[in-house]
Design an enzyme around this catalytic site. Structure first.
Site, PDB file in Angstrom:
ATOM      1  N   ARG A   2     -23.585 -21.961 -46.871  1.00 45.82           N
ATOM      2  CA  ARG A   2     -22.525 -22.896 -47.271  1.00 45.82           C
ATOM      3  C   ARG A   2     -21.452 -22.224 -48.129  1.00 45.82           C
ATOM      4  O   ARG A   2     -20.783 -22.889 -48.932  1.00 45.82           O
ATOM      5  CB  ARG A   2     -23.103 -24.119 -48.004  1.00 45.82           C
ATOM      6  CG  ARG A   2     -24.286 -24.775 -47.293  1.00 45.82           C
ATOM      7  CD  ARG A   2     -23.936 -25.280 -45.917  1.00 45.82           C
ATOM      8  NE  ARG A   2     -23.038 -26.401 -45.928  1.00 45.82           N
ATOM      9  CZ  ARG A   2     -23.400 -27.683 -46.002  1.00 45.82           C
ATOM     10  NH1 ARG A   2     -24.662 -28.001 -46.056  1.00 45.82           N
ATOM     11  NH2 ARG A   2     -22.504 -28.647 -45.988  1.00 45.82           N
ATOM     12  N   ARG A  24     -16.881 -26.010 -50.003  1.00 42.68           N
ATOM     13  CA  ARG A  24     -17.661 -26.373 -51.186  1.00 42.68           C
ATOM     14  C   ARG A  24     -17.213 -25.719 -52.486  1.00 42.68           C
ATOM     15  O   ARG A  24     -16.758 -26.396 -53.380  1.00 42.68           O
ATOM     16  CB  ARG A  24     -19.148 -26.062 -50.969  1.00 42.68           C
ATOM     17  CG  ARG A  24     -19.855 -27.115 -50.135  1.00 42.68           C
ATOM     18  CD  ARG A  24     -21.350 -26.921 -50.219  1.00 42.68           C
ATOM     19  NE  ARG A  24     -22.079 -28.135 -49.829  1.00 42.68           N
ATOM     20  CZ  ARG A  24     -23.389 -28.217 -49.807  1.00 42.68           C
ATOM     21  NH1 ARG A  24     -24.119 -27.194 -50.171  1.00 42.68           N
ATOM     22  NH2 ARG A  24     -23.978 -29.325 -49.461  1.00 42.68           N
ATOM     23  N   ARG A  56      -8.355 -28.778 -48.010  1.00 43.89           N
ATOM     24  CA  ARG A  56      -9.062 -29.992 -47.631  1.00 43.89           C
ATOM     25  C   ARG A  56      -8.249 -31.225 -48.038  1.00 43.89           C
ATOM     26  O   ARG A  56      -8.186 -32.206 -47.306  1.00 43.89           O
ATOM     27  CB  ARG A  56     -10.414 -29.966 -48.325  1.00 43.89           C
ATOM     28  CG  ARG A  56     -11.233 -31.183 -48.277  1.00 43.89           C
ATOM     29  CD  ARG A  56     -11.977 -31.283 -46.966  1.00 43.89           C
ATOM     30  NE  ARG A  56     -12.984 -32.321 -47.084  1.00 43.89           N
ATOM     31  CZ  ARG A  56     -12.716 -33.605 -47.194  1.00 43.89           C
ATOM     32  NH1 ARG A  56     -11.465 -34.042 -47.186  1.00 43.89           N
ATOM     33  NH2 ARG A  56     -13.696 -34.496 -47.304  1.00 43.89           N
ATOM     34  N   ASP A 101     -19.768 -27.568 -38.539  1.00 42.68           N
ATOM     35  CA  ASP A 101     -20.887 -28.359 -39.060  1.00 42.68           C
ATOM     36  C   ASP A 101     -21.946 -28.503 -37.981  1.00 42.68           C
ATOM     37  O   ASP A 101     -21.633 -28.436 -36.791  1.00 42.68           O
ATOM     38  CB  ASP A 101     -20.429 -29.747 -39.517  1.00 42.68           C
ATOM     39  CG  ASP A 101     -21.430 -30.343 -40.491  1.00 42.68           C
ATOM     40  OD1 ASP A 101     -21.313 -30.073 -41.704  1.00 42.68           O
ATOM     41  OD2 ASP A 101     -22.374 -31.035 -40.049  1.00 42.68           O
ATOM     42  N   TYR A 114     -30.657 -36.853 -37.825  1.00 43.00           N
ATOM     43  CA  TYR A 114     -29.372 -37.532 -38.051  1.00 43.00           C
ATOM     44  C   TYR A 114     -29.047 -38.516 -36.934  1.00 43.00           C
ATOM     45  O   TYR A 114     -28.507 -39.599 -37.173  1.00 43.00           O
ATOM     46  CB  TYR A 114     -28.234 -36.511 -38.197  1.00 43.00           C
ATOM     47  CG  TYR A 114     -28.240 -35.830 -39.550  1.00 43.00           C
ATOM     48  CD1 TYR A 114     -27.783 -36.507 -40.685  1.00 43.00           C
ATOM     49  CD2 TYR A 114     -28.706 -34.536 -39.701  1.00 43.00           C
ATOM     50  CE1 TYR A 114     -27.792 -35.904 -41.931  1.00 43.00           C
ATOM     51  CE2 TYR A 114     -28.717 -33.917 -40.944  1.00 43.00           C
ATOM     52  CZ  TYR A 114     -28.264 -34.608 -42.049  1.00 43.00           C
ATOM     53  OH  TYR A 114     -28.277 -34.016 -43.284  1.00 43.00           O
TER      54      TYR A 114
HETATM   55  O1  CP3 Z   1     -22.292 -22.142 -44.385  1.00 44.36           O
HETATM   56  C1  CP3 Z   1     -21.087 -22.479 -44.327  1.00 44.36           C
HETATM   57  O2  CP3 Z   1     -20.340 -22.419 -45.291  1.00 44.36           O
HETATM   58  C2  CP3 Z   1     -20.537 -22.862 -42.979  1.00 44.36           C
HETATM   59  C3  CP3 Z   1     -20.185 -24.237 -42.858  1.00 44.36           C
HETATM   60  C4  CP3 Z   1     -21.262 -25.306 -42.848  1.00 44.36           C
HETATM   61  C5  CP3 Z   1     -20.979 -26.645 -43.183  1.00 44.36           C
HETATM   62  N1  CP3 Z   1     -22.080 -27.401 -42.926  1.00 44.36           N
HETATM   63  C6  CP3 Z   1     -19.670 -27.136 -43.691  1.00 44.36           C
HETATM   64  C7  CP3 Z   1     -19.627 -28.405 -44.428  1.00 44.36           C
HETATM   65  C8  CP3 Z   1     -22.606 -25.247 -42.461  1.00 44.36           C
HETATM   66  C9  CP3 Z   1     -23.465 -24.061 -42.046  1.00 44.36           C
HETATM   67  C10 CP3 Z   1     -23.109 -26.586 -42.492  1.00 44.36           C
HETATM   68  C11 CP3 Z   1     -24.476 -26.927 -42.088  1.00 44.36           C
HETATM   69  C12 CP3 Z   1     -24.978 -28.280 -42.339  1.00 44.36           C
HETATM   70  N2  CP3 Z   1     -24.298 -29.467 -42.265  1.00 44.36           N
HETATM   71  C13 CP3 Z   1     -26.337 -28.564 -42.604  1.00 44.36           C
HETATM   72  C14 CP3 Z   1     -27.450 -27.534 -42.639  1.00 44.36           C
HETATM   73  C15 CP3 Z   1     -27.450 -26.717 -43.874  1.00 44.36           C
HETATM   74  C16 CP3 Z   1     -27.936 -27.422 -45.104  1.00 44.36           C
HETATM   75  O3  CP3 Z   1     -27.216 -27.373 -46.110  1.00 44.36           O
HETATM   76  O4  CP3 Z   1     -29.059 -27.942 -45.092  1.00 44.36           O
HETATM   77  C17 CP3 Z   1     -26.452 -29.949 -42.755  1.00 44.36           C
HETATM   78  C18 CP3 Z   1     -27.719 -30.717 -43.063  1.00 44.36           C
HETATM   79  C19 CP3 Z   1     -25.160 -30.520 -42.529  1.00 44.36           C
HETATM   80  C20 CP3 Z   1     -24.781 -31.959 -42.515  1.00 44.36           C
HETATM   81  C21 CP3 Z   1     -23.739 -32.279 -43.517  1.00 44.36           C
HETATM   82  N3  CP3 Z   1     -22.428 -31.832 -43.475  1.00 44.36           N
HETATM   83  C22 CP3 Z   1     -23.862 -33.056 -44.695  1.00 44.36           C
HETATM   84  C23 CP3 Z   1     -25.145 -33.734 -45.131  1.00 44.36           C
HETATM   85  C24 CP3 Z   1     -22.627 -33.084 -45.347  1.00 44.36           C
HETATM   86  C25 CP3 Z   1     -22.222 -33.840 -46.597  1.00 44.36           C
HETATM   87  C26 CP3 Z   1     -22.674 -33.215 -47.842  1.00 44.36           C
HETATM   88  C27 CP3 Z   1     -22.300 -31.731 -48.033  1.00 44.36           C
HETATM   89  O5  CP3 Z   1     -23.107 -30.899 -47.625  1.00 44.36           O
HETATM   90  O6  CP3 Z   1     -21.243 -31.415 -48.560  1.00 44.36           O
HETATM   91  C28 CP3 Z   1     -21.749 -32.264 -44.590  1.00 44.36           C
HETATM   92  C29 CP3 Z   1     -20.341 -31.978 -44.920  1.00 44.36           C
HETATM   93  C30 CP3 Z   1     -19.912 -30.563 -44.990  1.00 44.36           C
HETATM   94  N4  CP3 Z   1     -20.238 -29.597 -44.099  1.00 44.36           N
HETATM   95  C31 CP3 Z   1     -19.035 -30.001 -45.963  1.00 44.36           C
HETATM   96  C32 CP3 Z   1     -18.841 -28.660 -45.612  1.00 44.36           C
HETATM   97  C33 CP3 Z   1     -17.955 -27.664 -46.298  1.00 44.36           C
HETATM   98  C34 CP3 Z   1     -18.370 -30.750 -47.142  1.00 44.36           C
HETATM   99  C35 CP3 Z   1     -17.384 -31.676 -46.564  1.00 44.36           C
HETATM  100  C36 CP3 Z   1     -16.150 -31.889 -47.397  1.00 44.36           C
HETATM  101  O7  CP3 Z   1     -15.327 -30.982 -47.538  1.00 44.36           O
HETATM  102  O8  CP3 Z   1     -16.024 -33.034 -47.832  1.00 44.36           O
END
Ligand code: CP3
Length: 344
Positions: free
Chosen positions: A26, A30, A39, A76, A154
């Site tokens: 991640r 973030r 964003r 994602d 999900y």
């Molecule tokens: O690793 C990286 O930086 C690459 C990008 C990436 C994102 N999501 C971007 C993202 C990766 C590899 C993921 C994987 C992901 N997404 C997982 C598996 C990894 C883990 O952490 O367990 C899961 C379960 C998700 C599902 C998901 N996406 C959730 C639950 C959420 C909301 C909460 C959060 O994690 O912030 C997201 C949103 C998300 N995916 C964001 C980002 C940068 C934040 C969204 C925003 O900018 O508001």
């Protein structure tokens, strides 16, 4: 074309190297102010994810800012349900929400799968091609997908959850339907990862973020067979399998041929080595909360981790970096690894 810093790929292949490579799950998004700014300038998370030029930009932000040894494509895991026909919204401060979920055979019949579904993700492949070009072979590019069980969770639950009890209920009450859905997800994931590789991904990671909520018996029945199918279908690719919270399953991941097994922080290095042996390449496993500590403590904890795992290690956290982690502390973690050297 040869990648200048291919440390991650060499370690994943089992080669001996001068120091462990480092990246953070991640890392794209973030934590970076540049990300938050970008964003805020678009309609929402999905507007970034579906725009290849912006996705490439976000992918490169941590590379330029932190000097990590790998880039991970900004996207994602939830693009897979969407490509199969289940739309989601990313709700501010709450996370993903699916207006429709899968509960019945009729819901399942409505879904696309395999190559037909994967072709809906052209924007991801374009983001990979753009990123690959902009990286100019400095470091490897990681492609990723959610594991079938985590994607299933999900698609059935419809949102995040502490227990995923709706998703687990389906395993107990309609196991045949569950297997059919898992198979469709698996077929789609295989087609998707192949296309990601063709678009420039040098190595692939599969995130089974919710592995830990299944019993070992259920993990054996509903998760491992599908991961094995992915491994077999992508036999020529470097693959990192990360099953968070499921140490009971890690030996099976190693046996099915994961090049790298991702570890969480609920295990000591000796116990993990006991499970997996000294030659298995591992990735992890610092507690993300350790990055809230003082710099001297971060240095100490990181060095201890590197010493304890020894060779055949990719330095990372045990899960994704938390959004409010001070950037200087992330930098301290990365620098500590980059200054480390194996003694022989
Ligand atoms: O690793 C990286 O930086 C690459 C990008 C990436 C994102 N999501 C971007 C993202 C990766 C590899 C993921 C994987 C992901 N997404 C997982 C598996 C990894 C883990 O952490 O367990 C899961 C379960 C998700 C599902 C998901 N996406 C959730 C639950 C959420 C909301 C909460 C959060 O994690 O912030 C997201 C949103 C998300 N995916 C964001 C980002 C940068 C934040 C969204 C925003 O900018 O508001």
């Amino acid at each position: 074309m040869k990648i200048e810093n291919d440390l991650l790929l060499r370690v994943a292949r089992g080669e001996k190297v001068e120091r462990p490579p480092v990246w953070l799950m991640r890392q794209a998004g973030r934590i970076l102010p540049q990300y938050r700014e970008l964003r805020a300038s678009v309609a929402g998370f999905k507007a970034l994810v579906s725009n290849p030029a912006l996705a490439a930009e976000v992918t490169l932000q941590p590379v330029d800012e932190l000097d990590v040894d790998a880039a991970i494509i900004f996207s994602d895991i939830l693009v897979i349900p969407e490509a199969m026909g289940l739309d989601y919204d990313m709700v501010e401060k709450r996370g993903p929400l699916f207006p429709r979920t899968v509960q019945t055979a009729a819901d399942l019949a409505d879904l696309r799968s395999g190559a037909t579904a994967a072709q809906h993700l052209e924007y991801v492949y374009e983001a990979l091609r753009l990123t690959k070009a902009q990286l100019q072979n400095r470091i490897p590019l990681i492609g990723f997908a959610g594991a079938p069980w985590t994607i299933f969770a999900y698609m059935v639950e419809g949102s995040g959850s502490k227990t995923f009890s709706k998703a687990k209920k389906l395993l107990y009450t309609q196991p045949a339907l569950a297997h059919e859905l898992l198979q469709k997800i698996t077929d789609t994931t295989i087609a998707y990862l192949r296309l990601k590789r063709q678009a420039g991904a040098d190595i692939l990671q599969v995130f089974d973020s919710w592995a830990g909520i299944l019993s070992p018996a259920q993990y054996r029945e509903f998760a491992l067979p599908y991961l094995r199918q992915i491994r077999t279908a992508l036999a020529d690719d470097l693959l990192i399998l990360f099953a968070r919270g499921a140490a009971h399953a890690w030996p099976a991941l190693a046996e099915m041929g994961a090049n790298v097994v991702g570890l969480d922080w609920n295990i000591t290095a000796p116990a993990a080595r006991q499970l997996l042996g000294p030659e298995q390449v591992v990735q992890g496993n610092l507690d993300p909360c350790a990055l809230y500590a003082q710099e001297a403590d971060i240095q100490h904890l990181t060095t201890t981790m590197l010493n304890d795992f020894g060779g055949h290690q990719i330095a990372n956290l045990g899960h994704g970096v938390y959004p409010d982690t001070p950037l200087d502390n992330v930098r301290c973690f990365v620098e500590t690894v980059k200054n480390y050297r194996y003694s022989s």
